[in-house]
Enzyme design. Structure first.
Site, PDB file in Angstrom:
ATOM      1  N   THR A   1      27.172  57.867  16.286  1.00 13.80           N
ATOM      2  CA  THR A   1      27.228  56.483  15.783  1.00 13.80           C
ATOM      3  C   THR A   1      28.322  55.662  16.453  1.00 13.80           C
ATOM      4  O   THR A   1      28.369  54.452  16.281  1.00 13.80           O
ATOM      5  CB  THR A   1      27.461  56.456  14.252  1.00 13.80           C
ATOM      6  OG1 THR A   1      28.702  57.101  13.975  1.00 13.80           O
ATOM      7  CG2 THR A   1      26.349  57.123  13.487  1.00 13.80           C
TER       8      THR A   1
ATOM      9  N   GLU B   1       8.609  26.707   2.762  1.00 11.16           N
ATOM     10  CA  GLU B   1       9.957  26.300   3.144  1.00 11.16           C
ATOM     11  C   GLU B   1      10.871  25.771   2.023  1.00 11.16           C
ATOM     12  O   GLU B   1      12.076  25.995   2.065  1.00 11.16           O
ATOM     13  CB  GLU B   1       9.861  25.206   4.215  1.00 11.16           C
ATOM     14  CG  GLU B   1       9.239  25.698   5.500  1.00 11.16           C
ATOM     15  CD  GLU B   1       8.913  24.548   6.433  1.00 11.16           C
ATOM     16  OE1 GLU B   1       9.464  24.492   7.517  1.00 11.16           O
ATOM     17  OE2 GLU B   1       8.096  23.700   6.036  1.00 11.16           O
TER      18      GLU B   1
HETATM   19  C1  LIG Z   1      25.934  50.758  11.762  1.00 15.65           C
HETATM   20  C2  LIG Z   1      27.288  51.413  11.612  1.00 15.65           C
HETATM   21  C3  LIG Z   1      28.063  51.062  10.510  1.00 15.65           C
HETATM   22  C4  LIG Z   1      29.319  51.652  10.353  1.00 15.65           C
HETATM   23  N1  LIG Z   1      30.085  51.282   9.284  1.00 15.65           N
HETATM   24  C5  LIG Z   1      31.323  51.820   9.141  1.00 15.65           C
HETATM   25  C6  LIG Z   1      32.155  51.450   8.068  1.00 15.65           C
HETATM   26  O1  LIG Z   1      31.797  50.623   7.245  1.00 15.65           O
HETATM   27  N2  LIG Z   1      33.387  52.009   7.982  1.00 15.65           N
HETATM   28  C7  LIG Z   1      33.814  52.942   8.892  1.00 15.65           C
HETATM   29  O2  LIG Z   1      34.905  53.445   8.760  1.00 15.65           O
HETATM   30  N3  LIG Z   1      33.038  53.315   9.912  1.00 15.65           N
HETATM   31  C8  LIG Z   1      31.817  52.776  10.058  1.00 15.65           C
HETATM   32  N4  LIG Z   1      31.036  53.141  11.108  1.00 15.65           N
HETATM   33  C9  LIG Z   1      31.592  54.060  12.089  1.00 15.65           C
HETATM   34  C10 LIG Z   1      31.171  55.473  11.831  1.00 15.65           C
HETATM   35  O3  LIG Z   1      31.663  55.932  10.627  1.00 15.65           O
HETATM   36  C11 LIG Z   1      31.728  56.287  12.959  1.00 15.65           C
HETATM   37  O4  LIG Z   1      31.092  55.874  14.129  1.00 15.65           O
HETATM   38  C12 LIG Z   1      31.437  57.740  12.770  1.00 15.65           C
HETATM   39  O5  LIG Z   1      32.119  58.274  11.684  1.00 15.65           O
HETATM   40  C13 LIG Z   1      31.756  58.518  14.010  1.00 15.65           C
HETATM   41  O6  LIG Z   1      31.249  59.806  13.821  1.00 15.65           O
HETATM   42  P1  LIG Z   1      30.120  60.404  14.780  1.00 15.65           P
HETATM   43  O7  LIG Z   1      29.940  61.811  14.357  1.00 15.65           O
HETATM   44  O8  LIG Z   1      28.899  59.587  14.734  1.00 15.65           O
HETATM   45  O9  LIG Z   1      30.833  60.238  16.165  1.00 15.65           O
HETATM   46  P2  LIG Z   1      30.231  60.343  17.611  1.00 15.65           P
HETATM   47  O10 LIG Z   1      29.694  59.035  18.055  1.00 15.65           O
HETATM   48  O11 LIG Z   1      29.317  61.504  17.704  1.00 15.65           O
HETATM   49  O12 LIG Z   1      31.592  60.621  18.384  1.00 15.65           O
HETATM   50  C14 LIG Z   1      32.613  59.672  18.351  1.00 15.65           C
HETATM   51  C15 LIG Z   1      33.858  60.146  19.089  1.00 15.65           C
HETATM   52  O13 LIG Z   1      34.507  61.152  18.348  1.00 15.65           O
HETATM   53  C16 LIG Z   1      34.783  62.275  19.151  1.00 15.65           C
HETATM   54  N5  LIG Z   1      34.624  63.432  18.294  1.00 15.65           N
HETATM   55  C17 LIG Z   1      33.619  63.666  17.420  1.00 15.65           C
HETATM   56  N6  LIG Z   1      33.856  64.804  16.766  1.00 15.65           N
HETATM   57  C18 LIG Z   1      34.989  65.305  17.239  1.00 15.65           C
HETATM   58  C19 LIG Z   1      35.741  66.474  16.969  1.00 15.65           C
HETATM   59  N7  LIG Z   1      35.366  67.366  16.060  1.00 15.65           N
HETATM   60  N8  LIG Z   1      36.891  66.675  17.660  1.00 15.65           N
HETATM   61  C20 LIG Z   1      37.319  65.795  18.609  1.00 15.65           C
HETATM   62  N9  LIG Z   1      36.639  64.690  18.909  1.00 15.65           N
HETATM   63  C21 LIG Z   1      35.499  64.440  18.226  1.00 15.65           C
HETATM   64  C22 LIG Z   1      33.775  62.217  20.271  1.00 15.65           C
HETATM   65  O14 LIG Z   1      34.266  62.834  21.430  1.00 15.65           O
HETATM   66  C23 LIG Z   1      33.578  60.731  20.458  1.00 15.65           C
HETATM   67  O15 LIG Z   1      34.526  60.236  21.354  1.00 15.65           O
HETATM   68  C24 LIG Z   1      29.785  52.593  11.300  1.00 15.65           C
HETATM   69  C25 LIG Z   1      28.984  52.929  12.399  1.00 15.65           C
HETATM   70  C26 LIG Z   1      27.753  52.341  12.556  1.00 15.65           C
HETATM   71  C27 LIG Z   1      26.916  52.699  13.739  1.00 15.65           C
END
Ligand SMILES: Cc1cc2nc3c(=O)[nH]c(=O)nc-3n(C[C@H](O)[C@H](O)[C@H](O)COP(=O)(O)OP(=O)(O)OC[C@H]3O[C@@H](n4cnc5c(N)ncnc54)[C@H](O)[C@@H]3O)c2cc1C
Ligand code: FES
Length: 1275
Positions: free
Chosen positions: A207, A1206
């Site tokens: 994400t 509308e």
């Molecule tokens: C539509 C949308 C709405 C969102 N709304 C919110 C919100 O309201 N509040 C909020 O806080 N966030 C929000 N987010 C962000 C979302 O929570 C973060 O993008 C998410 O938690 C990242 O986790 P992921 O597993 O998808 O990461 P990924 O995209 O899979 O990875 C992200 C990064 O983290 C690193 N990484 C992942 N896991 C590890 C690990 N175990 N060790 C070291 N590095 C690691 C990866 O190398 C990469 O650089 C939103 C995102 C989207 C797309």
């Protein structure tokens, strides 16, 4: 829905996810269920599909598969969900058509406990509304629904269980064109891979990485996917807390914490509960189902919701790398910069330690976001305080904020300043000094964000005092709090805030008469004719058309400068990209290179100069979408900037940059009248624009037929004839060689009238002998196609002390953008429902260097009426009289004449008004609201009632015509074609009802395949709420012709069946095909004489809304909305109520939520759902009631109905005025009285700042406000 087998727990999990964020390689071992998989109209429709469709929850249908699958995934896990569950499941799905009420009504039929208990959760209930005078109380019959039988659901494929149970320690590798995907089978492999490739991202939920690849074009040659490494998902409890695997999804973390909370005394789980609360509001369920805990922490978003709470709660990370293991505290040193932490590139977060809290320790989590759900926070915070045993002396405190800088920040100095509640007052001053934002800080809203840091700390303070009261029974301060001053106390036992949701079912006031034939469908709530196809995913939209042999894709290249000469257009690199076959420029257009609107030429593709960012310059044609986009990215354009681009209305006024004609209208003698009034007030109002945000973006497929330069165009347009003409002119061929086909649109709202014809013309230029498809991405669509015009207006109003308005002078300026398009000025509606004897209006469309704005549902009316209503609100504030009284005093009464000398009878307007007041129990609500406001300091309620008088039909008289073609086939089936296009408004359903009535046959015999320019030529746009009025009449005309032709046959065989009459007619050589035509009213407006007959009739309505505003954060919730509309005798009440509710919600978005933001150089920032917030389920009024005015008849439209597409958009402004009323209550508490400005949209920041609370007044931005901030709404 994704289903996985978890070998560790031996369970199968099902969850909804966003397809666009799911990498295909990540799905190895998962089972995927799509909307097509759960049911079909050809076999059996699934109960979810059936109920959403039959509850009228599908209009254009583009969102319906998503709604169905979110609900289906919920039911797979919870077959008898609560309303909270449903609200949460649907929170991440957007619908632009329905207003959500019918979708929720369909879904709520799965709840075990029905509405009676749900009502108790609402701030107010519907019990006070009498619906006894209505014939039906529901638009659908839920007794006819199939039961949900969970045993009938698809099973998880056993072979996937087997493969999941078989350990496969070796890495899995997928090799793509430009990317390699490796999924290690063990922690060792992961550590090795990470140390060899420290730059390669770990993709868990994708994400963060996914949107970067998709929107920023970032390429990662190697991606590591550690989803098979079991250590990342392990959870271990210790006496101090719990270690949670960093790979756990946020949903899993939340479930884990929710399960742990009841197992421990409350003082130990303060942090758990704060995290649960924050997790409940983070993103949407679909995001939380995939996003990982580790990913959220490591992404280090500036406004991460978890990081401030984890940091304040003293969490730590267990990290592993080839160098070994270590523990890293999550504190102020952890976050280094935007997206950066102190972790080394080769380190992996294995787990996160979440400690228990101690007695006397309290943790709070708060956030404020542009929309309550599915929205990144503006400011978010985690706070922790630890008091010495039995005292109120602070031993330890930590406060972290998100949204106040490039990364999560710690308010260290503030923490140091707080040691008991006496010192708290000083702490606010320290906090203000400590967390400073420059005036032009990225994200804008600087004043608001700074005030939020204070008010969120205050909220924490209130919460802690409340808890202390329970623990130690302190008396001072604590007991002074009344329950409404603890805004965060409304929680269930898990610590989650309750999501209040009650949406009352709409009573149906109109019943067909007893005498009406039971087979006659007119006036009945017939389901949208394609609803089931839409709910099963079978409905075909433009981009669903299968790819044909040799088909190409067109990607557009747009200007990156607002005003510049094109010095060079270098396409050489683009042509080298694999799959690219051509690049088209203005020079390649064989016919007319411009399109003329209102006397101004608009270039299809920019030639030598560009006049806005987003203007189309050229297009790259390639074998696939991906190649075309890569080609487009490789086109190089060099520019020479031209001086002084104009962006704002003020700049345009200063430089006299206008499109002609400028209009003026006056009734009476305004100047003279001002001399005889008791008081004069002058005001100004600013209103932002609006993005259409139709769910289906602009889409078209141009197919060459292969001979005599003939083309078939499959296109999502409201005006097929205009597209046909535009393409023919562009290619220099006659119109008879171009056929436009429109099956349906996934929403349009005015945005697919003119813009589509330009896009289709450009696409047609790319066609040689192979079909070309062009589908805009959301961001491109928002950038290129413009939207509703922003308006700035000034008014001067003269009135008597009793509230009578005698004279008003209103000047409107709209921001038209770089071309005129349909920037016609709306001065005709400026009176709304009021008889102002001396009224003057003048208007100008400003020519600026922003993308050209265009038609949008309501076409200028939602803007112009805001000024008169604002003016009236100001008058009421000057006089200290209730606004509804000023409205009533000035309303048209008896036989009336508008300021353009149009005669009408406002009786039904007044009936709507009176009934709305009665239905909403207006006066008792007023008393209750005033009482509430007296008792509450930080929350205020406000209410308003707003009328509408809306003219129907096209002012340009020639557009009021329609044609139809009806064929009866020998088997008795009927094919109807007409000039209207189906965009979700249900025109085909209504027309089917018309044909059914006129031919005396069931609707099942009538089919409407598409709108085609080869069957009905020279059509007018489906717009101006006039579609059914015109096309319904044309179909009626054709059907009557046919029915009359059958008369001799019917007379011969009166007892015969329809089929037998049709067969007999064929053998008697009677034509079974007829055209129909409707010559609509000859409307006109003579601007010289300032008089005219520009409308066929008026649709009337009135709307009451009540809101509750949190003055500390600006968040508001609409508690209740009651709408009464006069739509004559509705042809289809369910369709019309759908239009009313959808339009109201779109208006609510326009006036309170949706904000377009531009950069100082004129680039639209808000180019997707992350930045631009349309209303979601959380924005629907808690009690939402729509009433159709009974006993209304309209001689000017089919079967006495009225157009309704509308008008109700404007009634969304009742929420705006209710917010303004609540703000006024807050201001009066601070000793501020009288009119005050509140621009539209009244977003949280504006409402909060206007409330002038103690905290907002503390905040003063130093220096001048940056240009960025000044340009935020494109005014
Ligand atoms: C539509 C949308 C709405 C969102 N709304 C919110 C919100 O309201 N509040 C909020 O806080 N966030 C929000 N987010 C962000 C979302 O929570 C973060 O993008 C998410 O938690 C990242 O986790 P992921 O597993 O998808 O990461 P990924 O995209 O899979 O990875 C992200 C990064 O983290 C690193 N990484 C992942 N896991 C590890 C690990 N175990 N060790 C070291 N590095 C690691 C990866 O190398 C990469 O650089 C939103 C995102 C989207 C797309
Ligand atoms: S029906 Fe939901 S977007 Fe059209």
């Amino acid at each position: 829905m994704v289903s996985r087998y978890r070998p560790v727990t031996k369970t199968i999990t099902h969850y909804a996810a966003n397809a666009c964020l799911l990498p295909i390689c990540q799905l190895h071992g998962a089972a995927i269920t799509t909307v097509e998989g759960i049911g079909s109209t050809k076999t059996r429709v699934h109960p979810v599909q059936e109920r959403i469709a039959k509850a009228h929850g599908s209009q254009c249908g583009f969102c319906t598969p998503g709604m169905v699958m979110s609900m289906y995934a919920l039911l797979r896990n919870t077959p008898q969900p609560s309303m909270d569950d449903i609200a949460e499941a649907l929170a991440g799905n957007l619908c632009r058509c329905t207003g959500y009420r019918p979708i929720i009504d369909g879904c709520r039929t799965f709840c075990q406990v029905q509405s009676s208990s749900i009502q108790h959760e609402a701030a107010i209930t519907i019990s006070s509304i009498s619906s006894t005078d209505y014939c039906w109380n529901s638009l659908f019959d839920k007794d006819q629904f199939q039961p949900l039988d969970p045993t009938q659901e698809l099973i998880f494929p056993p072979e996937l269980i087997l493969t999941s149970q078989t350990p496969r320690p070796e890495p899995l590798t997928f090799q793509g064109e430009r990317m390699t995907w490796v999924s290690p089978g063990s922690m060792d492999q992961l550590v090795q891979l990470r140390s060899r490739h420290p730059g390669a991202p770990l993709v868990m939920g994708n994400t963060n990485i996914g949107p970067d690849i998709k929107f920023k074009g970032i390429i990662h040659p190697l991606i590591i996917s550690p989803t098979r490494v079991t250590e990342l998902f392990e959870t271990t409890q210790t006496p101090e807390g719990v270690w949670v695997g960093a790979g756990s999804s946020l949903s899993e973390v939340r479930t884990l914490l929710e399960n742990l909370v009841p197992q421990y005394p409350p003082e130990k789980t303060e942090l758990f509960r704060a995290l649960i609360k924050q997790l409940g509001n983070l993103g949407s369920q679909q995001i939380r189902n995939v996003a990982s805990l580790g990913g959220n922490i490591v992404s280090a978003y500036p406004n991460s919701d978890l990081n401030p709470v984890l940091a304040a709660g003293r969490c730590k990370l267990s990290v592993v790398s080839s160098g070994g293991k270590r523990e890293v505290p999550l504190n102020q040193d952890f976050f280094v910069n935007f997206g950066k932490t102190i972790l080394k590139p080769h380190e992996i977060v294995v787990s996160v330690f979440i400690p228990f809290t101690r007695k006397g320790e309290f943790v709070g989590a708060f956030r404020q976001a542009p929309r309550k759900e599915s929205s990144f926070a503006t400011v978010t915070t985690g706070m922790r305080v630890f008091f010495s045993e039995g005292s109120r002396v602070v031993q330890d405190i930590s406060i972290y904020y998100g949204g106040m800088g490039p990364t999560t920040v710690s308010a260290v100095k503030t923490c140091a300043a707080i040691w008991d509640d006496e010192t708290l007052g000083r702490a606010y001053e320290v906090l203000l000094e400590e967390l400073v934002l420059p005036p032009s800080a990225p994200g804008g809203k600087v004043e608001f964000r700074r005030s939020l840091t204070l008010s969120l700390l205050f909220k924490f303070n209130l919460e802690v005092l409340h808890k202390l009261r329970h623990m130690y029974s302190f008396t001072k301060n604590v007991n002074n709090l009344n329950k409404h001053e603890q805004p965060e106390m409304n929680k269930n036992k898990s610590g989650m805030e309750k999501k209040k949701i009650i949406i009352s079912q709409t009573p149906l006031p109109q019943s067909v008469s007893q005498e009406q034939n039971s087979q006659d469908p007119v006036g009945r709530p017939i389901m949208h004719r394609s609803a089931l196809s839409q709910a099963t995913g079978e409905a075909v939209y433009c981009d669903d058309l299968p790819r044909t042999d040799g088909e190409l894709f067109l990607a557009l290249v747009t200007s990156s400068r607002a005003h510049a000469k094109i010095i060079q257009l270098d396409v050489s690199e683009a042509l080298k990209v694999p799959g690219v076959v051509d690049v088209i420029t203005a020079k390649d257009i064989p016919g007319r290179k411009v399109r003329t609107m209102c006397g101004y030429d608009e270039e299809l593709l920019a030639g030598s100069e560009v006049s806005c960012i987003g203007q189309m310059v050229c297009g790259v044609v390639a074998d696939t979408r991906a190649h075309a986009k890569r080609g487009a990215a490789a086109v190089k354009i060099s520019y020479e900037d031209l001086p002084e681009p104009i962006f704002t209305i003020e700049e345009a006024i200063e430089k006299s940059s206008f499109f002609e004609p400028r209009r003026r209208i006056e009734r009476g003698n305004v100047t003279e009248a001002f001399k005889s009034v008791d008081q004069i007030y002058e005001g100004e109002h600013r209103m932002g624009g609006q993005e259409h945000f139709y769910m289906e973006t602009q889409s078209m497929l141009v197919v060459p037929v292969g001979e005599e330069r003939e083309f078939n165009i499959y296109v999502s347009t409201q005006w097929p004839a205009a597209t046909q003409e535009a393409v023919a002119q562009t290619l220099g061929i006659p119109s008879n060689r171009v056929t436009c086909h429109v099956k349906r649109m996934g929403g349009a709202f005015g945005g697919k009238v003119t813009k589509t014809s330009i896009l289709a013309s450009v696409t047609s230029v790319a066609v040689t002998n192979r079909p070309v498809r062009c589908i805009l991405e959301r961001g491109e669509d928002m950038l290129i196609t413009g939207g509703r015009h922003p308006v700035v207006g000034k008014y001067k109003v003269g009135f008597m002390n009793d509230g009578r308005i005698i004279a008003a002078d209103i000047q409107f300026y709209t921001n038209a953008g770089n071309t005129i398009d349909e920037s016609v000025l709306i001065l005709l509606h400026m009176d709304n429902a009021y008889n102002i004897p001396h009224l003057r209006g003048s208007g100008a469309a400003c020519r600026t260097n922003l993308p050209s704005n265009t038609a949008f549902r309501g076409f200028g009316v939602p803007q112009s009426l805001m000024f008169v209503e604002n003016m009236i609100t100001d008058v009421s504030m000057v006089l200290g009289l209730p606004a509804d009284k000023i409205r009533e005093i000035n309303m048209y009464r008896g036989p009336s004449v508008t300021h353009y000398k149009y005669q009408f009878n406002p009786e039904n307007l007044l009936r709507c008004w009176d009934q709305c007041k009665a239905k909403s129990t207006f006066s008792s609500r007023r008393t209750a609201v005033d009482q509430f406001n007296q008792q509450n300091q930080w929350k205020k309620r406000g209410m308003s009632i707003i009328p509408i008088k809306y003219g129907i039909a096209f002012g340009e008289g020639f557009l009021n015509q329609a044609a139809a073609l009806v064929h009866i086939y020998k088997d008795g089936s009927v094919l109807v074609t007409h000039g209207g296009t189906e965009m979700g408004q249900g025109i085909h359903t209504k027309v089917q009802q018309v044909a059914s009535r006129e031919l005396h046959i069931p609707t099942s015999k009538v089919y409407i395949s598409e709108t085609g320019t080869n069957t009905v030529p020279n059509t007018c746009p489906s717009a101006a709420s006039f579609g059914t009025d015109a096309n319904g009449m044309a179909v009626k005309n054709a059907c009557q012709t046919l029915y009359q032709r059958l008369e001799p046959i019917r007379k011969k065989n009166p007892k015969g069946l329809w089929e037998s009459w049709v067969t007999a007619a064929f053998f008697e050589k009677i034509s079974l095909s007829a055209t129909g035509f409707h010559r609509g009213p000859d409307l006109y407006m003579d601007w010289e004489a300032m008089e005219g007959q520009p409308y066929a009739y008026f649709t009337y309505g009135a709307c009451f809304s009540e809101v509750e505003l949190d003055c500390l954060s600006g968040d508001y919730r609409t508690l209740r909305t009651d709408i009464v509309v006069d739509i004559g005798r509705s042809v289809n009440p369910s369709v019309d109520i759908g239009q009313v509710e959808g339009a109201f919600m779109q208006g609510l978005g326009l006036y309170t939520l949706e904000e377009l933001k531009f950069s100082p150089s004129g680039l639209l920032y808000t180019r997707g759902p992350s930045q631009y917030k349309i209303p979601a389920v959380c924005d629907v009024p808690l009690s939402f009631n729509v009433y159709l005015l009974p006993d209304s008849y309209n001689p000017h439209a089919i079967y006495s109905s009225k157009g309704i597409g509308e008008p109700v958009v404007f009634l969304g402004s009742s929420v705006f005025y209710a917010i303004k009323d609540a703000v006024a209550a807050a201001r009066s508490q601070s000793g501020l009285a009288g009119p005050f400005p509140l621009d539209s949209p009244a977003t949280a920041d504006k409402a909060c700042l206007a409330s002038a609370s103690h905290f907002t007044q503390k905040v003063r931005v130093g220096g001048s406000v940056g240009r960025w901030a000044g340009l935020w709404v494109g005014l």
